[in-house]
Design a protein around this motif. Structure first.
Motif, PDB file in Angstrom:
ATOM      1  N   TYR A  24      28.948   5.339  19.994  1.00  0.00           N
ATOM      2  CA  TYR A  24      29.218   6.589  19.302  1.00  0.00           C
ATOM      3  C   TYR A  24      30.483   6.528  18.429  1.00  0.00           C
ATOM      4  O   TYR A  24      30.912   7.546  17.888  1.00  0.00           O
ATOM      5  CB  TYR A  24      29.369   7.746  20.298  1.00  0.00           C
ATOM      6  N   ARG A  25      31.088   5.357  18.293  1.00  0.00           N
ATOM      7  CA  ARG A  25      32.257   5.190  17.428  1.00  0.00           C
ATOM      8  C   ARG A  25      31.871   4.270  16.275  1.00  0.00           C
ATOM      9  O   ARG A  25      31.672   3.064  16.457  1.00  0.00           O
ATOM     10  CB  ARG A  25      33.440   4.616  18.208  1.00  0.00           C
ATOM     11  N   VAL A  26      31.781   4.825  15.077  1.00  0.00           N
ATOM     12  CA  VAL A  26      31.360   4.055  13.902  1.00  0.00           C
ATOM     13  C   VAL A  26      32.399   4.214  12.804  1.00  0.00           C
ATOM     14  O   VAL A  26      32.910   5.304  12.555  1.00  0.00           O
ATOM     15  CB  VAL A  26      29.973   4.504  13.395  1.00  0.00           C
ATOM     16  N   VAL A  35      29.284  15.410  16.351  1.00  0.00           N
ATOM     17  CA  VAL A  35      30.009  14.356  15.634  1.00  0.00           C
ATOM     18  C   VAL A  35      31.292  14.937  15.054  1.00  0.00           C
ATOM     19  O   VAL A  35      31.279  16.027  14.458  1.00  0.00           O
ATOM     20  CB  VAL A  35      29.153  13.761  14.490  1.00  0.00           C
ATOM     21  N   VAL A  36      32.381  14.208  15.235  1.00  0.00           N
ATOM     22  CA  VAL A  36      33.639  14.508  14.556  1.00  0.00           C
ATOM     23  C   VAL A  36      33.816  13.464  13.461  1.00  0.00           C
ATOM     24  O   VAL A  36      33.706  12.264  13.715  1.00  0.00           O
ATOM     25  CB  VAL A  36      34.837  14.457  15.522  1.00  0.00           C
ATOM     26  N   ILE A  43      29.712  13.051  22.378  1.00  0.00           N
ATOM     27  CA  ILE A  43      30.431  13.357  21.145  1.00  0.00           C
ATOM     28  C   ILE A  43      30.770  12.051  20.436  1.00  0.00           C
ATOM     29  O   ILE A  43      31.348  11.141  21.041  1.00  0.00           O
ATOM     30  CB  ILE A  43      31.723  14.144  21.441  1.00  0.00           C
ATOM     31  N   ALA A  44      30.408  11.950  19.166  1.00  0.00           N
ATOM     32  CA  ALA A  44      30.640  10.734  18.384  1.00  0.00           C
ATOM     33  C   ALA A  44      31.831  10.921  17.449  1.00  0.00           C
ATOM     34  O   ALA A  44      32.207  12.052  17.103  1.00  0.00           O
ATOM     35  CB  ALA A  44      29.393  10.381  17.579  1.00  0.00           C
ATOM     36  N   LEU A  45      32.406   9.791  17.029  1.00  0.00           N
ATOM     37  CA  LEU A  45      33.487   9.786  16.038  1.00  0.00           C
ATOM     38  C   LEU A  45      33.055   8.918  14.868  1.00  0.00           C
ATOM     39  O   LEU A  45      32.791   7.722  15.023  1.00  0.00           O
ATOM     40  CB  LEU A  45      34.780   9.230  16.642  1.00  0.00           C
ATOM     41  N   LEU A  46      33.005   9.510  13.681  1.00  0.00           N
ATOM     42  CA  LEU A  46      32.661   8.801  12.447  1.00  0.00           C
ATOM     43  C   LEU A  46      33.945   8.660  11.638  1.00  0.00           C
ATOM     44  O   LEU A  46      34.564   9.663  11.272  1.00  0.00           O
ATOM     45  CB  LEU A  46      31.590   9.583  11.679  1.00  0.00           C
ATOM     46  N   SER A  61      20.342   5.908  21.118  1.00  0.00           N
ATOM     47  CA  SER A  61      19.554   6.440  22.242  1.00  0.00           C
ATOM     48  C   SER A  61      20.416   6.389  23.510  1.00  0.00           C
ATOM     49  O   SER A  61      20.789   5.299  23.955  1.00  0.00           O
ATOM     50  CB  SER A  61      18.280   5.618  22.429  1.00  0.00           C
ATOM     51  N   PRO A  62      20.754   7.564  24.063  1.00  0.00           N
ATOM     52  CA  PRO A  62      20.461   8.901  23.550  1.00  0.00           C
ATOM     53  C   PRO A  62      21.335   9.230  22.341  1.00  0.00           C
ATOM     54  O   PRO A  62      22.418   8.670  22.182  1.00  0.00           O
ATOM     55  CB  PRO A  62      20.792   9.806  24.724  1.00  0.00           C
TER      56      PRO A  62
END
Length: 337
Positions: free
Chosen positions: A215-217, A243-244, A181-184, A237-238
């Protein structure tokens, strides 16, 4: 009817009537109510210039925004302004909007305050260490912060609970089987961005999941920045499966990037946006989002806090945090990757 006529009808001096209409504390509540009722029955409205001279107030609230081109077409911002204008208008006050360069906002505050154009300020997009709020506090200018900051003393603020909103979003995705799970996010110096990061890291830790730094941008608070950062996440990758996004403005750009890349939203990639659903024209997607309130209601509440502040309410009673709820749409779904 003018002030002289109203005073004669009431059997009072013009000074007493004027002070009653302008809220002077030395006028008794009984007298004030009688004067206000008589003025309303007679359709009397004070001359605004005379009122300002009598009270020393400008009857206006200022908001200085580091406006970007995208803000003028941002329905969220315009709805907040609409709510503020509606609430202030009922109190016979105006909202003055001034734009400022992002590198020299404080100077714009100085000009507006030194010119005695406003009675108080609303400060948006607050930072962790915010020189605008520090300046207003030092000058003893009434202000309401739309967002919180690190300040040495109490102050009036309204905020949405970004930490709780992002946590709710992560919990939802974990329940759907997502692990990557990513955080934008927006710019890291903004207070709400740090709150969102706190919620994300806390929810990931509670779920026993590693928060992969790739995954934190974070970056610019606009749709272009949201698009750019989503493209970065798609290149990982992977690749993350969900995304939140911690704000609506970047969320629009993030969804646009997924559409541009032909990603199946809700199956191939899940996305949840904090702070409300973006406007409609998003190819028919009913975006899953956390939401505390409609922006119009936010604008009304901010103005109510400002009016209470100007009427002498204590700062400790002018701190409002609205909690979010999850609005489930079709932009998220079970993990398939």
């Amino acid at each position: 009817m003018n002030l002289k006529d109203l005073a004669q009808n009431l059997g009072m001096s013009q000074t007493t009537v004027s002070r009653a209409l302008n809220g002077y504390p030395e006028v008794s509540a009984q007298t004030r109510e009688r004067v206000i009722a008589a003025a309303a029955a007679a359709g009397y409205r004070p001359n605004p210039v005379a009122r300002r001279l009598a009270t020393g107030r400008a009857d206006a609230i200022g908001i200085i925004y580091p406006l970007m081109a995208a803000d003028l077409g941002d329905p969220y911002f315009l709805e907040v302004v609409g709510g503020m204008t509606e609430a202030l208008g009922k109190a016979d006050m105006d909202l003055m909007i001034a734009s400022a360069s992002q590198g020299d906002e404080v100077r714009t505050y100085e000009r507006m305050i030194e010119g005695r154009r406003i009675d108080g300020m609303v400060v948006a997009r607050t930072k962790l260490e915010d020189p605008r709020l520090q300046y207003l506090m030092k000058k003893r200018i009434p202000f309401v912060a739309y967002g919180r900051s690190n300040l040495p003393g109490p102050y009036a603020w309204f905020d949405l609970d970004t930490e709780a909103g992002v946590r709710i979003a992560v919990d939802r995705l974990v329940s759907l089987g997502h692990r990557r799970i990513a955080l934008l996010s927006g710019p890291p110096e903004l207070f709400f961005v740090q709150q969102g990061r706190k919620g994300y890291l806390g929810a990931m830790a509670d779920a026993g999941l590693a928060a992969d730094p790739q995954y934190r941008v974070d970056g610019e608070l606009n749709s272009v920045g949201g698009h750019t950062r989503m493209m970065r996440l798609l290149a990982c990758s992977p690749r993350p499966t969900a995304v939140v996004v911690d704000n609506q403005i970047c969320g629009v750009g993030a969804i646009r990037a997924l559409l541009d890349m032909g990603i199946a939203i809700g199956s191939e990639m899940s996305i949840i946006i904090n702070d409300g659903r973006p406007p409609d024209p998003l190819m028919g997607y009913n975006v899953t989002a956390t939401e505390s309130a409609k922006p119009h209601a936010i604008g009304i509440k901010i103005s109510e806090l400002m009016l209470a502040l100007l009427n002498g309410e204590s700062l400790e009673n002018l701190q409002v945090l609205w909690k979010p709820v999850l609005k489930v749409g079709n932009s998220d779904g079970p993990c398939i990757g």
